[in-house]
Design a protein around this motif. Structure first.
Motif, PDB file in Angstrom:
ATOM      1  N   THR A  28      59.711  35.323  63.684  1.00 25.52           N
ATOM      2  CA  THR A  28      61.170  35.234  63.631  1.00 25.52           C
ATOM      3  C   THR A  28      61.804  35.919  64.839  1.00 25.52           C
ATOM      4  O   THR A  28      62.846  35.476  65.339  1.00 25.52           O
ATOM      5  N   GLY A  29      61.171  36.985  65.326  1.00 27.73           N
ATOM      6  CA  GLY A  29      61.682  37.646  66.522  1.00 27.73           C
ATOM      7  C   GLY A  29      61.632  36.751  67.747  1.00 27.73           C
ATOM      8  O   GLY A  29      62.569  36.723  68.558  1.00 27.73           O
ATOM      9  N   ILE A  30      60.531  35.991  67.889  1.00 27.36           N
ATOM     10  CA  ILE A  30      60.435  35.061  69.015  1.00 27.36           C
ATOM     11  C   ILE A  30      61.421  33.901  68.837  1.00 27.36           C
ATOM     12  O   ILE A  30      61.951  33.365  69.814  1.00 27.36           O
ATOM     13  N   ASP A  31      61.686  33.526  67.601  1.00 29.58           N
ATOM     14  CA  ASP A  31      62.709  32.511  67.345  1.00 29.58           C
ATOM     15  C   ASP A  31      64.060  32.985  67.870  1.00 29.58           C
ATOM     16  O   ASP A  31      64.777  32.248  68.563  1.00 29.58           O
ATOM     17  N   ALA A  32      64.424  34.232  67.556  1.00 32.73           N
ATOM     18  CA  ALA A  32      65.689  34.785  68.047  1.00 32.73           C
ATOM     19  C   ALA A  32      65.704  34.843  69.571  1.00 32.73           C
ATOM     20  O   ALA A  32      66.727  34.544  70.210  1.00 32.73           O
ATOM     21  N   LEU A  33      64.578  35.215  70.162  1.00 28.40           N
ATOM     22  CA  LEU A  33      64.487  35.256  71.627  1.00 28.40           C
ATOM     23  C   LEU A  33      64.715  33.866  72.213  1.00 28.40           C
ATOM     24  O   LEU A  33      65.423  33.716  73.226  1.00 28.40           O
ATOM     25  N   THR A  34      64.137  32.858  71.585  1.00 28.37           N
ATOM     26  CA  THR A  34      64.302  31.490  72.071  1.00 28.37           C
ATOM     27  C   THR A  34      65.755  31.052  71.988  1.00 28.37           C
ATOM     28  O   THR A  34      66.277  30.405  72.904  1.00 28.37           O
ATOM     29  N   HIS A  35      66.435  31.402  70.893  1.00 23.59           N
ATOM     30  CA  HIS A  35      67.866  31.078  70.793  1.00 23.59           C
ATOM     31  C   HIS A  35      68.638  31.651  71.973  1.00 23.59           C
ATOM     32  O   HIS A  35      69.458  30.967  72.595  1.00 23.59           O
ATOM     33  N   CYS A  36      68.390  32.907  72.257  1.00 24.72           N
ATOM     34  CA  CYS A  36      69.136  33.578  73.331  1.00 24.72           C
ATOM     35  C   CYS A  36      68.813  32.991  74.699  1.00 24.72           C
ATOM     36  O   CYS A  36      69.720  32.748  75.511  1.00 24.72           O
ATOM     37  N   ILE A  37      67.528  32.754  74.964  1.00 24.63           N
ATOM     38  CA  ILE A  37      67.134  32.215  76.274  1.00 24.63           C
ATOM     39  C   ILE A  37      67.684  30.806  76.460  1.00 24.63           C
ATOM     40  O   ILE A  37      68.219  30.467  77.532  1.00 24.63           O
ATOM     41  N   GLU A  38      67.569  29.978  75.419  1.00 25.16           N
ATOM     42  CA  GLU A  38      68.027  28.593  75.572  1.00 25.16           C
ATOM     43  C   GLU A  38      69.553  28.494  75.655  1.00 25.16           C
ATOM     44  O   GLU A  38      70.082  27.567  76.275  1.00 25.16           O
ATOM     45  N   ALA A  39      70.259  29.429  75.042  1.00 20.80           N
ATOM     46  CA  ALA A  39      71.719  29.422  75.178  1.00 20.80           C
ATOM     47  C   ALA A  39      72.147  29.885  76.561  1.00 20.80           C
ATOM     48  O   ALA A  39      73.180  29.434  77.082  1.00 20.80           O
ATOM     49  N   TYR A  40      71.367  30.787  77.167  1.00 17.26           N
ATOM     50  CA  TYR A  40      71.716  31.305  78.486  1.00 17.26           C
ATOM     51  C   TYR A  40      71.358  30.310  79.583  1.00 17.26           C
ATOM     52  O   TYR A  40      72.157  30.081  80.511  1.00 17.26           O
ATOM     53  N   ALA A  41      70.173  29.716  79.506  1.00 20.99           N
ATOM     54  CA  ALA A  41      69.754  28.700  80.482  1.00 20.99           C
ATOM     55  C   ALA A  41      70.057  27.339  79.873  1.00 20.99           C
ATOM     56  O   ALA A  41      69.195  26.700  79.265  1.00 20.99           O
ATOM     57  N   ASN A  42      71.288  26.868  80.047  1.00 21.01           N
ATOM     58  CA  ASN A  42      71.802  25.738  79.289  1.00 21.01           C
ATOM     59  C   ASN A  42      72.902  25.066  80.098  1.00 21.01           C
ATOM     60  O   ASN A  42      73.688  25.741  80.772  1.00 21.01           O
ATOM     61  N   ARG A  43      72.977  23.765  80.037  1.00 20.89           N
ATOM     62  CA  ARG A  43      74.022  23.052  80.770  1.00 20.89           C
ATOM     63  C   ARG A  43      75.422  23.440  80.314  1.00 20.89           C
ATOM     64  O   ARG A  43      76.389  23.289  81.067  1.00 20.89           O
ATOM     65  N   LEU A  44      75.540  23.901  79.077  1.00 21.43           N
ATOM     66  CA  LEU A  44      76.842  24.290  78.540  1.00 21.43           C
ATOM     67  C   LEU A  44      77.059  25.793  78.586  1.00 21.43           C
ATOM     68  O   LEU A  44      77.982  26.306  77.940  1.00 21.43           O
ATOM     69  N   ALA A  45      76.236  26.505  79.325  1.00 21.74           N
ATOM     70  CA  ALA A  45      76.339  27.969  79.378  1.00 21.74           C
ATOM     71  C   ALA A  45      77.765  28.411  79.719  1.00 21.74           C
ATOM     72  O   ALA A  45      78.453  27.788  80.525  1.00 21.74           O
TER      73      ALA A  45
END
Length: 384
Positions: free
Chosen positions: A192-209
């Protein structure tokens, strides 16, 4: 990259953080005038549900439990939960558990009364409203579902997860109580911790950032980098547990205005067909998707690396590569499976998974680099 012209933000009306805030939920429920509360939970945490029921009873509220699945929720689980809510005459819904319990609770609160069916609201912005007030209480630190406008179910027939996205799914109340997470098994804490990390990374490196969302995502990445291994190794460490809950919550806040991208799109078939836990699927794919994306947004991934403790060398591409290595080391350090074959996926399954992933365009369109089916297949092969 970035979207500075528009940002729609939706938040829970009340978010309480700290050891012991579970008890406050009963007071907040009573203050709404509710009398009959359905608690959607899962069998492994029935003890916590019983404790919550006692708090509700002290405030004069009647409650009943719906014990959903330990794994990913299905359409059948939602149907059973809705029946339970209708039969009980619920006027308030609480989701207590991980993302599965909270997502079912969110959909029960929204679809109670049968004004719409699940099929009618799959997609973005199709939900007409929410029928009942709603509180969510996470017992894991990963999905951030207590603050997201998203609920995901597995469609058994299609062997694919389907999502409902609407601001009406955001709970009225959210409670981040680290005492509720100390009994999480190490494996669940890690995934679950890596899931949260993925949410944060994908929101930051994102076309809609967006700059506002960037600040949440980067702080979530920092907190996870500093606390995930401590939470795994010292399960009673309330400071680490609270920091992980906050990081998960920040990741969840990113999902409404920005959302995730290719890692989640490629993870969906792994959950739908092979029932791989969502956080594990993300962990297996995250380094490989970042390698694919890094040439398109090296500065973004370098910043991710810096928040994870990688020293700034002044070379974005080098730092991005070091960040990938840090993520791989973190996953290995907390004991998450490293290859698709470790979770029962063979090479024969990969072409079908790649085709299925291409149907999740609502997430793929956010990815920093455009991805086609052949490229998705190459990523799965690299992760095999």
């Amino acid at each position: 990259m970035g979207n500075r012209n528009r940002l729609d933000l939706y938040h829970a009306r009340c978010v309480r953080i700290g050891a012991g805030v579970l008890a406050q939920c009963a007071l907040d429920c009573a203050a709404t005038g509710a009398r009959r509360v359905l608690i959607v939970t899962s069998a492994p945490i029935a003890r916590l549900a019983d404790e919550l029921s006692e708090h509700l009873a002290e405030q004069g509220l009647t409650s009943t439990l719906f014990k959903g699945p330990d794994g990913e929720p299905t359409r059948a689980d939602l149907s059973a939960a809705l029946t339970s809510a209708q039969d009980f005459g619920a006027d308030f819904i609480i989701g207590l558990g991980g993302g599965s319990a909270m997502d079912v609770a969110k959909l029960v609160a929204a679809l109670f009364g049968e004004r719409q069916t699940f099929d009618e609201v799959v997609g973005t912005g199709l939900l007409a409203g929410r029928a009942l007030p709603l509180a969510c209480i996470p017992t894991t630190a990963g999905t951030g579902s207590e603050v997201t406008p998203i609920a995901i179910l597995e469609d058994e027939a299609a062997q694919l997860k389907k999502g409902v996205v609407s601001p009406f799914l955001i709970p009225d109340f959210a409670y981040l109580d680290p005492q509720l997470t100390v009994t999480m098994p190490r494996k669940v804490t890690a995934s679950t911790g890596i899931d949260a990390l993925t949410h944060c990374i994908e929101a930051y490196a994102n076309r809609l950032a967006h700059p506002v969302v960037d600040s949440w995502a980067l702080e979530g990445i920092r907190l996870i980098g500093e606390n995930l291994e401590i939470a795994c190794n010292e399960p009673d460490n309330l400071s680490a547990r609270e920091n992980m809950l906050i990081a998960s919550h920040l990741g969840g806040m990113c999902l409404g205005p920005v959302n995730t991208a290719a890692v989640h799109a490629l993870a969906y078939p792994m959950g739908g067909e092979f029932h791989v836990p969502h956080g594990v699927a993300n962990s297996l794919l995250l380094p490989h998707v970042i390698r694919f994306n890094a040439e398109e947004a090296p500065e973004r991934y370098a910043r991710v690396a810096h928040m994870l403790g990688v020293a700034d060398s002044g070379d974005a591409a080098r730092d991005a590569a070091a960040g990938i290595a840090r993520i791989e080391d973190l996953s290995a350090g907390v004991g998450i499976d490293r290859r698709l074959r470790d979770v029962g996926i063979s090479s024969n399954a990969l072409p079908g998974m790649a085709a299925a992933a291409m149907t999740v365009q609502r997430l793929l369109q956010n990815n920093p680099r455009e991805m086609n089916e052949e490229q998705a297949l190459r990523i799965y092969e690299a992760a095999l």
